[in-house]
Scaffold this active site. Sequence first.
Site, PDB file in Angstrom:
ATOM      1  N   HIS B  47       0.943  -1.123   0.098  1.00  0.00           N
ATOM      2  CA  HIS B  47       0.002   0.081   0.054  1.00  0.00           C
ATOM      3  C   HIS B  47       0.702   1.237   0.331  1.00  0.00           C
ATOM      4  CE1 HIS B  47       0.214   0.133   4.420  1.00  0.00           C
ATOM      5  NE2 HIS B  47       0.223   1.358   4.303  1.00  0.00           N
ATOM      6  N   ASP B  98      -0.738  -7.370   1.474  1.00  0.00           N
ATOM      7  CA  ASP B  98      -0.141  -5.926   1.544  1.00  0.00           C
ATOM      8  C   ASP B  98       1.340  -6.363   1.745  1.00  0.00           C
ATOM      9  OD1 ASP B  98       0.434  -3.468   1.642  1.00  0.00           O
ATOM     10  OD2 ASP B  98      -0.517  -3.128   3.732  1.00  0.00           O
ATOM     11  N   GLY B 197       2.662   6.344   9.258  1.00  0.00           N
ATOM     12  CA  GLY B 197       4.171   6.412   8.917  1.00  0.00           C
ATOM     13  C   GLY B 197       4.922   5.218   9.240  1.00  0.00           C
ATOM     14  N   SER B 199       3.989   2.149   8.482  1.00  0.00           N
ATOM     15  CA  SER B 199       3.840   1.157   7.404  1.00  0.00           C
ATOM     16  C   SER B 199       5.069   0.552   6.681  1.00  0.00           C
ATOM     17  CB  SER B 199       2.813   1.761   6.235  1.00  0.00           C
ATOM     18  OG  SER B 199       1.600   2.070   6.828  1.00  0.00           O
TER      19      SER B 199
END
Lengths: 22, 254
Positions: B47, B98, B197, B199
């Site tokens: 993502h 993801d 942030g 991720s």
Amino acid sequence: KPSSSVDQQGFQCGQKALRPRF
Amino acid sequence: IVGGEFTEVENQPWFAAIYQKNKGGSPPSFKCGGSLISPCWVASAAHCFIQLPKKENYVVYLGQSKESSYNPGEMKFEVEQLILHEYYREDSLAYHNDIALLKIRTSTGQCAQPSRSIQTICLPPRFTDAPFGSDCEITGFGKESESDYLYPKNLKMSVVKLVSHEQCMQPHYYGSEINYKMLCAADPEWKTDSCKGDSGGPLICNIEGRPTLSGIVSWGRGCAEKNKPGVYTRVSHFLDWIQSHIGEEKGLAF
């Protein structure tokens, strides 16, 4: 406990220069 | 990271800082975290890149304790390949599959070199995770509170516990948003968590005595909210995908 071996490039996965927190 | 503590990258030497280049010569902007899984490959979250899936737009740093500033011993890399999971998709809240892989090389064509601040992280055995309730580490340059405007400049880390699927699938947790290719992790007192942030960054659990990349920071409702754990891509269920794209098994830190 098992530990990872040093690979050809000199990496040893999961090994910290500092003491682990676990 | 909400809660937790500031740390040096020597304590998380597999942590990769991924930046998006800006036009007009302004410095790149921090985009997402990642983890060095072999000398030439960083694992992160799909993502982070789905809106701009061009490798030329990104630059990767290893060995950074401070974001957007020079860190002694750091290495800078261009992205030679950017691979997003072909079945990545977004629900109203959840991200599915993801995971992304970035092949990295320096301007002189080198992969990462080991040092006090640069190391690979082990990958888990296939379909194997730490037991639910285990302590795992999270790391990132993400927000310290969801309502903050600014992001911290120094790397943070914290410890969260793995939450069982049974628990995480409860209606007052995430219900059917969760599946078995995700891992939930949270603080029993809801005081620490990954946040915006973080991720792409690592969830590191001890498996068979080795620090192991068990999860990749993916999604969650708010940050450190009661009954809303952080949700992580379950790396142990993507090993075939990782191997099929990286190719050579001997380069991987199993």
